[in-house]
Scaffold this motif. Sequence first.
Motif, PDB file in Angstrom:
ATOM      1  N   GLY A 152       0.834  -1.009   0.058  1.00  0.00           N
ATOM      2  CA  GLY A 152      -0.069  -0.018   0.100  1.00  0.00           C
ATOM      3  C   GLY A 152       0.754   1.226   0.041  1.00  0.00           C
ATOM      4  O   GLY A 152       0.413   2.278   0.618  1.00  0.00           O
ATOM      5  N   LEU A 153       1.929   1.234  -0.828  1.00  0.00           N
ATOM      6  CA  LEU A 153       2.895   2.025  -0.745  1.00  0.00           C
ATOM      7  C   LEU A 153       2.199   4.094  -1.197  1.00  0.00           C
ATOM      8  O   LEU A 153       1.823   3.746  -2.538  1.00  0.00           O
ATOM      9  N   LYS A 154       2.272   4.722  -0.466  1.00  0.00           N
ATOM     10  CA  LYS A 154       1.922   6.114  -1.169  1.00  0.00           C
ATOM     11  C   LYS A 154       3.213   6.837  -0.892  1.00  0.00           C
ATOM     12  O   LYS A 154       3.504   7.005   0.391  1.00  0.00           O
ATOM     13  N   ALA A 155       3.722   7.266  -1.818  1.00  0.00           N
ATOM     14  CA  ALA A 155       4.909   8.455  -1.771  1.00  0.00           C
ATOM     15  C   ALA A 155       4.627   9.748  -2.512  1.00  0.00           C
ATOM     16  O   ALA A 155       4.497   9.685  -3.857  1.00  0.00           O
ATOM     17  N   PHE A 156       4.209  10.849  -1.724  1.00  0.00           N
ATOM     18  CA  PHE A 156       3.641  12.053  -2.448  1.00  0.00           C
ATOM     19  C   PHE A 156       4.836  13.084  -2.222  1.00  0.00           C
ATOM     20  O   PHE A 156       5.406  13.267  -1.164  1.00  0.00           O
ATOM     21  N   TYR A 157       4.833  14.203  -3.258  1.00  0.00           N
ATOM     22  CA  TYR A 157       5.438  15.353  -3.031  1.00  0.00           C
ATOM     23  C   TYR A 157       4.262  16.430  -2.586  1.00  0.00           C
ATOM     24  O   TYR A 157       3.391  16.616  -2.983  1.00  0.00           O
ATOM     25  N   VAL A 158       4.557  16.861  -1.175  1.00  0.00           N
ATOM     26  CA  VAL A 158       3.704  17.794  -0.689  1.00  0.00           C
ATOM     27  C   VAL A 158       4.433  19.150  -0.777  1.00  0.00           C
ATOM     28  O   VAL A 158       5.366  19.324  -0.140  1.00  0.00           O
ATOM     29  N   LEU A 217       9.065   6.168  -7.619  1.00  0.00           N
ATOM     30  CA  LEU A 217       8.960   4.885  -6.996  1.00  0.00           C
ATOM     31  C   LEU A 217      10.351   4.310  -6.855  1.00  0.00           C
ATOM     32  O   LEU A 217      10.318   3.559  -5.802  1.00  0.00           O
ATOM     33  N   LEU A 218      11.466   4.402  -7.896  1.00  0.00           N
ATOM     34  CA  LEU A 218      12.729   3.963  -7.611  1.00  0.00           C
ATOM     35  C   LEU A 218      13.343   4.794  -6.303  1.00  0.00           C
ATOM     36  O   LEU A 218      13.996   4.118  -5.538  1.00  0.00           O
ATOM     37  N   LYS A 219      13.264   5.926  -6.266  1.00  0.00           N
ATOM     38  CA  LYS A 219      13.773   6.740  -5.132  1.00  0.00           C
ATOM     39  C   LYS A 219      13.291   6.198  -3.522  1.00  0.00           C
ATOM     40  O   LYS A 219      13.973   6.200  -2.907  1.00  0.00           O
ATOM     41  N   THR A 220      12.007   5.917  -3.853  1.00  0.00           N
ATOM     42  CA  THR A 220      11.390   5.309  -2.595  1.00  0.00           C
ATOM     43  C   THR A 220      12.011   4.046  -2.298  1.00  0.00           C
ATOM     44  O   THR A 220      12.122   3.699  -1.066  1.00  0.00           O
ATOM     45  N   LEU A 221      11.974   3.140  -3.122  1.00  0.00           N
ATOM     46  CA  LEU A 221      12.666   1.527  -2.912  1.00  0.00           C
ATOM     47  C   LEU A 221      14.020   1.734  -2.491  1.00  0.00           C
ATOM     48  O   LEU A 221      14.436   0.860  -1.858  1.00  0.00           O
ATOM     49  N   ALA A 222      14.785   2.686  -3.053  1.00  0.00           N
ATOM     50  CA  ALA A 222      16.131   3.021  -2.593  1.00  0.00           C
ATOM     51  C   ALA A 222      16.466   3.854  -1.389  1.00  0.00           C
ATOM     52  O   ALA A 222      17.522   3.950  -1.165  1.00  0.00           O
ATOM     53  N   ALA A 223      15.376   4.054  -0.847  1.00  0.00           N
ATOM     54  CA  ALA A 223      15.650   4.877   0.434  1.00  0.00           C
ATOM     55  C   ALA A 223      16.296   6.543  -0.081  1.00  0.00           C
ATOM     56  O   ALA A 223      17.075   6.572   0.972  1.00  0.00           O
ATOM     57  N   ALA A 224      16.089   6.841  -1.059  1.00  0.00           N
ATOM     58  CA  ALA A 224      16.912   7.889  -1.370  1.00  0.00           C
ATOM     59  C   ALA A 224      15.918   9.191  -1.617  1.00  0.00           C
ATOM     60  O   ALA A 224      15.940   9.984  -2.674  1.00  0.00           O
ATOM     61  N   ARG A 235       7.897  12.427   0.391  1.00  0.00           N
ATOM     62  CA  ARG A 235       7.699  11.554   1.525  1.00  0.00           C
ATOM     63  C   ARG A 235       6.671  10.671   1.455  1.00  0.00           C
ATOM     64  O   ARG A 235       5.778  10.658   0.667  1.00  0.00           O
ATOM     65  N   ILE A 236       6.958   9.507   2.241  1.00  0.00           N
ATOM     66  CA  ILE A 236       5.993   8.524   2.435  1.00  0.00           C
ATOM     67  C   ILE A 236       4.872   8.932   3.357  1.00  0.00           C
ATOM     68  O   ILE A 236       4.963   9.196   4.417  1.00  0.00           O
ATOM     69  N   VAL A 237       3.571   8.607   2.633  1.00  0.00           N
ATOM     70  CA  VAL A 237       2.121   9.065   3.613  1.00  0.00           C
ATOM     71  C   VAL A 237       1.498   8.116   3.820  1.00  0.00           C
ATOM     72  O   VAL A 237       0.542   8.033   4.641  1.00  0.00           O
ATOM     73  N   GLY A 238       1.886   6.887   3.360  1.00  0.00           N
ATOM     74  CA  GLY A 238       0.986   5.586   3.609  1.00  0.00           C
ATOM     75  C   GLY A 238       1.931   4.264   3.204  1.00  0.00           C
ATOM     76  O   GLY A 238       2.601   4.347   2.433  1.00  0.00           O
ATOM     77  N   GLY A 239       1.526   3.159   3.704  1.00  0.00           N
ATOM     78  CA  GLY A 239       2.070   1.840   3.542  1.00  0.00           C
ATOM     79  C   GLY A 239       3.664   2.003   4.101  1.00  0.00           C
ATOM     80  O   GLY A 239       3.930   2.488   4.865  1.00  0.00           O
ATOM     81  N   ARG A 240       4.305   0.777   3.381  1.00  0.00           N
ATOM     82  CA  ARG A 240       5.566   0.697   3.966  1.00  0.00           C
ATOM     83  C   ARG A 240       6.305   0.084   2.727  1.00  0.00           C
ATOM     84  O   ARG A 240       6.062  -0.433   1.875  1.00  0.00           O
ATOM     85  N   VAL A 241       7.760   0.167   2.804  1.00  0.00           N
ATOM     86  CA  VAL A 241       8.884  -0.570   2.054  1.00  0.00           C
ATOM     87  C   VAL A 241       9.563  -1.620   2.940  1.00  0.00           C
ATOM     88  O   VAL A 241      10.136  -1.187   4.209  1.00  0.00           O
TER      89      VAL A 241
END
Length: 335
Positions: free
Chosen positions: A10-16, A55-62, A68-74
């Motif tokens: 359920g990964l959600k990564a948004f630019y706020v 998505l790649l930046k989120t997977l790479a913790a970069a 920022r991650i606003v929901g779910g997890r990696v």
Amino acid sequence: MEEIILKTEGLKAFYVLDVYGKQKTVKAVNDVDLAIRENEIYGIAGESGCGKTTLLKTLAAAMEPPLRIVGGRVCYRIAGADVDVSTLTQEEIRRLRLEYIAYVPQGSMSVLNPVARVKDTYRDFIESHISTQQRDEAFVLAKEHIIELGLPPKILDAYPHQLSGGMRQRVTIALATLLKPRIIIGDEPTTALDVVVQRGVVQLLKDVQRKLQNTIILVTHDMGVHANIADRIGIMYAGKIVEEGTTDKIFGDPEHPYTQYLINSLPKFGDKTPRESVPGSPPSLANLPPGCPFHPRCPHVKEICKQEMPGFTQVESNHKVACWLVGEGEHGKAA
């Protein structure tokens, strides 16, 4: 079947963003579930602006603000246990990226120092990753690694501008794989390269994966690259994975109308008929339509498509699609 090495739930990564005093949210990764296996090449395909790089930046913790991650997890599978990235400290994330993940961003010049010889970039990399006692040995290994990957050792004495774009990209991949990471994350590694040079870069990635038996997660909008390298492919649209399957299934029996357009737009030997591209334009990730985000462009749209986002239908054991037109009974199948 190989063990799951990286997964999202359920990964959600948004630019706020703050735009003239008003908050603007760009839903670049919007409820994505992935399960990436050891010893596979997993491709992520889709049009520009669909959220692939985020998505790649989120997977790479970069990630960096405003992302920022606003929901779910990696989660990474490390030493037999699932490790949730959100529970790690910044130092633990740094160690994770040093020891476990290699991230190859778009453009080799963002990695290689333009005023330093390639060997100096290697030296800086080694000094930031390896203890002093191991450095002399590491330099020897670096040269052996270059040779093993079929690159001439003399490139270590060159400046980046003295190398072709394809050779710079090969050097970047060689640098990323020097310490034998378990996961390599590559963002458009063949962008701006001609077809012949692309083939060399793709072959290098395949050789690296075969020798290290690690996992490569590869983003490119070039479906031809995916056809030549990926074991499985996730099709991304408007921040979501809308179809996932083996490469044979995605190319041979695509189910989602968007995937069908991507595949049918590819040129075919001996076929001179005009190819049809996806109609319309992708939606803004800051203003997504309700329901399935593809419905304004879909020739098969139904009323429910405009109201609800479908869940995944498991077409086969290794092929799933999120589309109201696919499934049993009333939903039927896209033509």
